[in-house]
Design an enzyme around this catalytic site. Structure first.
Site, mmCIF file in Angstrom:
data_model
loop_
_atom_site.group_PDB
_atom_site.id
_atom_site.type_symbol
_atom_site.label_atom_id
_atom_site.label_comp_id
_atom_site.label_asym_id
_atom_site.label_seq_id
_atom_site.Cartn_x
_atom_site.Cartn_y
_atom_site.Cartn_z
ATOM 1 N N ARG A 1 -4.848 -35.469 24.917
ATOM 2 C CA ARG A 1 -5.292 -35.087 23.572
ATOM 3 C C ARG A 1 -4.064 -35.020 22.662
ATOM 4 O O ARG A 1 -3.156 -34.228 22.917
ATOM 5 C CB ARG A 1 -5.996 -33.741 23.602
ATOM 6 C CG ARG A 1 -7.115 -33.625 24.641
ATOM 7 C CD ARG A 1 -7.699 -32.226 24.635
ATOM 8 N NE ARG A 1 -8.680 -32.017 25.678
ATOM 9 C CZ ARG A 1 -8.396 -31.539 26.896
ATOM 10 N NH1 ARG A 1 -7.130 -31.222 27.193
ATOM 11 N NH2 ARG A 1 -9.338 -31.363 27.794
ATOM 12 N N ASN B 1 -18.828 -33.955 27.396
ATOM 13 C CA ASN B 1 -19.105 -32.776 26.579
ATOM 14 C C ASN B 1 -19.888 -33.157 25.327
ATOM 15 O O ASN B 1 -20.956 -32.620 25.045
ATOM 16 C CB ASN B 1 -17.805 -32.081 26.173
ATOM 17 C CG ASN B 1 -16.974 -31.646 27.355
ATOM 18 O OD1 ASN B 1 -17.421 -31.678 28.494
ATOM 19 N ND2 ASN B 1 -15.745 -31.242 27.098
ATOM 20 N N ASP B 2 -19.331 -34.094 24.566
ATOM 21 C CA ASP B 2 -20.010 -34.510 23.345
ATOM 22 C C ASP B 2 -21.238 -35.360 23.634
ATOM 23 O O ASP B 2 -22.238 -35.279 22.913
ATOM 24 C CB ASP B 2 -19.046 -35.268 22.428
ATOM 25 C CG ASP B 2 -18.278 -34.333 21.508
ATOM 26 O OD1 ASP B 2 -18.877 -33.358 21.022
ATOM 27 O OD2 ASP B 2 -17.081 -34.564 21.280
ATOM 28 N N ARG C 1 -5.913 -40.472 23.940
ATOM 29 C CA ARG C 1 -6.953 -40.480 22.913
ATOM 30 C C ARG C 1 -6.307 -40.277 21.550
ATOM 31 O O ARG C 1 -5.542 -39.328 21.358
ATOM 32 C CB ARG C 1 -7.972 -39.363 23.168
ATOM 33 C CG ARG C 1 -9.106 -39.332 22.133
ATOM 34 C CD ARG C 1 -10.042 -38.172 22.385
ATOM 35 N NE ARG C 1 -9.427 -36.895 22.067
ATOM 36 C CZ ARG C 1 -9.967 -35.700 22.358
ATOM 37 N NH1 ARG C 1 -11.125 -35.654 23.000
ATOM 38 N NH2 ARG C 1 -9.354 -34.585 22.031
ATOM 39 N N ARG D 1 -22.385 -27.613 21.443
ATOM 40 C CA ARG D 1 -21.665 -27.380 22.699
ATOM 41 C C ARG D 1 -20.970 -26.032 22.752
ATOM 42 O O ARG D 1 -20.497 -25.619 23.811
ATOM 43 C CB ARG D 1 -20.641 -28.503 22.928
ATOM 44 C CG ARG D 1 -19.670 -28.672 21.806
ATOM 45 C CD ARG D 1 -18.764 -29.873 22.018
ATOM 46 N NE ARG D 1 -17.694 -29.574 22.940
ATOM 47 C CZ ARG D 1 -16.632 -30.364 23.132
ATOM 48 N NH1 ARG D 1 -16.550 -31.510 22.476
ATOM 49 N NH2 ARG D 1 -15.689 -30.028 23.958
ATOM 50 N N GLU E 1 -19.175 -41.166 23.549
ATOM 51 C CA GLU E 1 -19.599 -39.781 23.325
ATOM 52 C C GLU E 1 -20.894 -39.712 22.533
ATOM 53 O O GLU E 1 -21.477 -38.632 22.380
ATOM 54 C CB GLU E 1 -18.514 -39.031 22.542
ATOM 55 C CG GLU E 1 -17.142 -39.078 23.185
ATOM 56 C CD GLU E 1 -16.052 -38.733 22.205
ATOM 57 O OE1 GLU E 1 -15.626 -37.569 22.190
ATOM 58 O OE2 GLU E 1 -15.626 -39.629 21.454
ATOM 59 N N CYS F 1 -14.018 -38.463 31.344
ATOM 60 C CA CYS F 1 -12.963 -37.521 30.964
ATOM 61 C C CYS F 1 -13.519 -36.205 30.425
ATOM 62 O O CYS F 1 -12.772 -35.360 29.938
ATOM 63 C CB CYS F 1 -12.009 -38.148 29.949
ATOM 64 S SG CYS F 1 -12.777 -38.508 28.352
ATOM 65 N N HIS G 1 -13.905 -21.700 24.505
ATOM 66 C CA HIS G 1 -12.506 -21.440 24.840
ATOM 67 C C HIS G 1 -12.394 -20.579 26.090
ATOM 68 O O HIS G 1 -11.494 -20.765 26.911
ATOM 69 C CB HIS G 1 -11.806 -20.755 23.665
ATOM 70 C CG HIS G 1 -11.131 -21.726 22.752
ATOM 71 N ND1 HIS G 1 -10.836 -21.456 21.451
ATOM 72 C CD2 HIS G 1 -10.694 -22.995 22.955
ATOM 73 C CE1 HIS G 1 -10.251 -22.497 20.894
ATOM 74 N NE2 HIS G 1 -10.147 -23.442 21.783
#
Length: 560
Positions: free
Chosen positions: A286, A439-440, A322, A450, A416, A487, A184
């Site tokens: 999102r 990321n994933d 998504r 992560r 992902e 993305c 975060h």
């Protein structure tokens, strides 16, 4: 001049004196209370309510993604399960301070063991507990330093509450000991365009007042720089600011090859700011904001209203939505609240939606109706819808068939999971497009959580293993004549963005604050350059050497 290494967020550079975050409050002693249990309970409940109200107010002032994070923290302070645990300790005759500390610590340990999204929430629990204990003690909560002049903030990690209220007039840069590129702290720093390097384990040795240069592009913190070093950093900071403020234009390579630059968004309210920064559409919207704070799945009408706001904000532009990415790692009472030993590998994304098909059908219905309504008003966007966490061809076929049944004209999948990347040619024989969530994809390729700072060094999309998987998807898209977008946060790194284009990405989506820097670097290179730079990265043995090889191939100085 010595350098400390971490994970850079963004491409900026800043220099200034260090100001360290205050240490946390000491843990309360486990001693009997001198007050009656009811009196201690009243103290604890008042402090919890006051902290929840303060976090909510901070969220309203901060807005954007920070508001979502702070509202989630406020909910923690009033979580019925936590309050029940606190009350049990108070009934045993303990103090409110210790009861709060111990109950929150117990929940934190549970979340840490779970890992994934819930593991990331452990730090948020610590922050809430500190604030409640400070309220009970009548002392200020640990927070940001105020040395009276601009400074480089050094902290073990920043809570969402602190990051949301950073005074950008005084905070020159941010350095944290913990955290990774998708924590975060990192996400909020990127949203606010704060120069940041996270996961700098050696930053504990930095002292208040010590001058440092924070180089996000290189992921370095330079200590005790010379006057020449400081002058160079100032020149680069001015150049970066000039790039960021230049008039936006469509994303393209030097030879004219179009590379649309899109925005990652979390709410429709972010549309105007993204367009002002030059977003050519949305590469990742999102939808979780509609679901995460709800006790029940939102109605079709409630969803449709929000989707209409989004589509109307990008008339004529591509908007990729998504579907709900939740499950055991982001438990929702109406979707999946079952305990799992390893939620990152459990029932999440499309798996969770498929198990509750009514929620999936409602979301598709709301999107299709929003698309039709905005088109009827002449303010529609080009709506694309994708499913998260797709692993197989059968899942791809299930989703695309269902989407088309509901009137979705363009249906795709997120890549992902390594299995999806390796079978991308077969997935793209069914789906209309693919979007790579770096990321994933990095997390699952490297077997590295992560959000766990201890393995942040593995969580690097520059790793050649990750790049090879991206190349598989890019090649499959090219062969099938279908788009392949990026993305994940990797697209916000300008040099890596160039590499991703060389690997076959046809569009890039990122935090809006990163658009200018990515746009500027792409215009300096042709498509042949991008392919050449990508090949040098693929030939490397690890992430660091892949990054260095790309810099050399792109003729970018190591200090830039």
């Amino acid at each position: 001049m010595a350098t400390l290494s971490g994970v850079g967020i963004g491409t900026g550079v800043a220099a200034g004196p260090v100001a360290r975050m205050a240490d946390p409050l000491p843990a309360p002693a486990n001693v009997p209370s001198t007050l009656a249990a009811d009196a201690e309970r009243a103290r604890a409940h008042e402090a919890l309510s006051a902290v929840a109200a303060e976090l909510g107010a901070r969220g309203e002032r901060a807005g954007g993604l920070a508001q979502e994070v702070l509202e989630a923290q406020a909910m923690m302070a009033e979580d019925p399960s936590l309050i029940e645990e606190i009350d049990a300790r108070l009934s045993a005759g303990r103090t409110a301070e210790w009861a709060v500390h111990d109950a929150f610590a117990s929940f934190r340990d549970t979340l840490t063991a779970l890992g994934g999204y819930l593991g990331e929430r452990a730090a948020d629990l610590d922050d809430v507990a500190q604030r409640v204990v400070a309220r009970l003690r009548g002392v200020p909560a640990p927070g940001l330093p105020d040395p009276g002049h601009p400074f480089v903030l050094v902290a073990r990690d920043l809570s969402p509450a602190d990051t949301a209220v950073l005074d950008l007039r005084n905070v020159l840069a941010l350095v944290t000991l913990d955290g990774g590129p998708t924590s975060h702290t990192a996400i909020l720093a990127r949203e606010k365009s704060i120069v940041a390097v996270v996961g700098v384990a050696e930053a504990s040795a930095l002292a208040d007042g010590q001058t440092v240069i924070v180089d996000a592009a290189a992921g370095l913190v330079a200590t005790d720089p010379s006057a020449a070093d400081l002058a160079d950093a100032a020149d680069r900071a001015r150049a970066h600011a000039a790039t960021a403020s230049s008039p936006p234009s469509p994303g393209a390579l030097r030879d004219g090859t179009a590379i649309p630059l899109l925005a990652n968004l979390g709410t429709p309210a972010d549309a105007g700011a993204a367009r002002a920064l030059g977003a050519e559409g949305v590469g990742l919207f999102r939808t979780e904001f509609l679901f995460l704070s709800a006790d029940a799945a939102p109605t079709v009408a409630a969803q449709q209203a929000e989707y209409e706001r989004l589509l109307a904000g990008f008339p004529g532009m591509k908007v990729v939505v998504r579907l709900l990415d939740a499950g055991a790692d982001k438990p929702l009472p109406f979707l999946n609240d079952a305990d799992e030993e390893n939620p990152a590998l459990g029932v999440r994304g499309l798996r969770a939606l498929r198990a509750h098909e009514g929620i999936l059908r409602d979301q598709l219905t709301a999107l299709a109706q929003a698309d039709a309504a905005t088109r009827d008003r002449g303010e529609g966007a080009d709506l694309w819808v994708m499913a998260p966490m797709v692993a197989t061809v059968e899942e791809t076929r299930y989703f695309t068939d269902l989407a088309r049944e509901h009137g979705i004209r363009t249906a795709g999948v997120m890549v992902e999971i390594p299995a999806a990347a390796l079978l991308a040619d077969r997935l793209l024989a069914v789906a209309d497009f693919a979007s790579i969530g770096t990321n994933d994809l990095t997390q699952y390729t490297m077997a590295a959580d992560r959000v766990l700072g201890a393995v942040a060094g593995y969580q690097d999309p520059w790793h050649p293993a990750v790049l090879r998987l991206v190349r598989e998807v890019g090649a499959a898209g090219s062969a099938a004549g279908k788009p392949v977008g990026i993305c994940g946060e990797a697209a916000a790194d300008p040099l890596l963005a160039l590499v991703l284009v060389g690997l076959g990405a046809t569009s890039l989506s990122m935090a809006p604050a990163a658009l200018a820097a990515v746009r500027a670097l792409l215009t300096e290179h042709s498509f042949d350059d991008a392919k050449r730079v990508a090949e040098t990265s693929l030939a490397a043995e690890d992430a660091a050497s892949a990054r260095a090889a790309a810099r050399a191939a792109a003729s970018i100085p190591a200090s830039a």
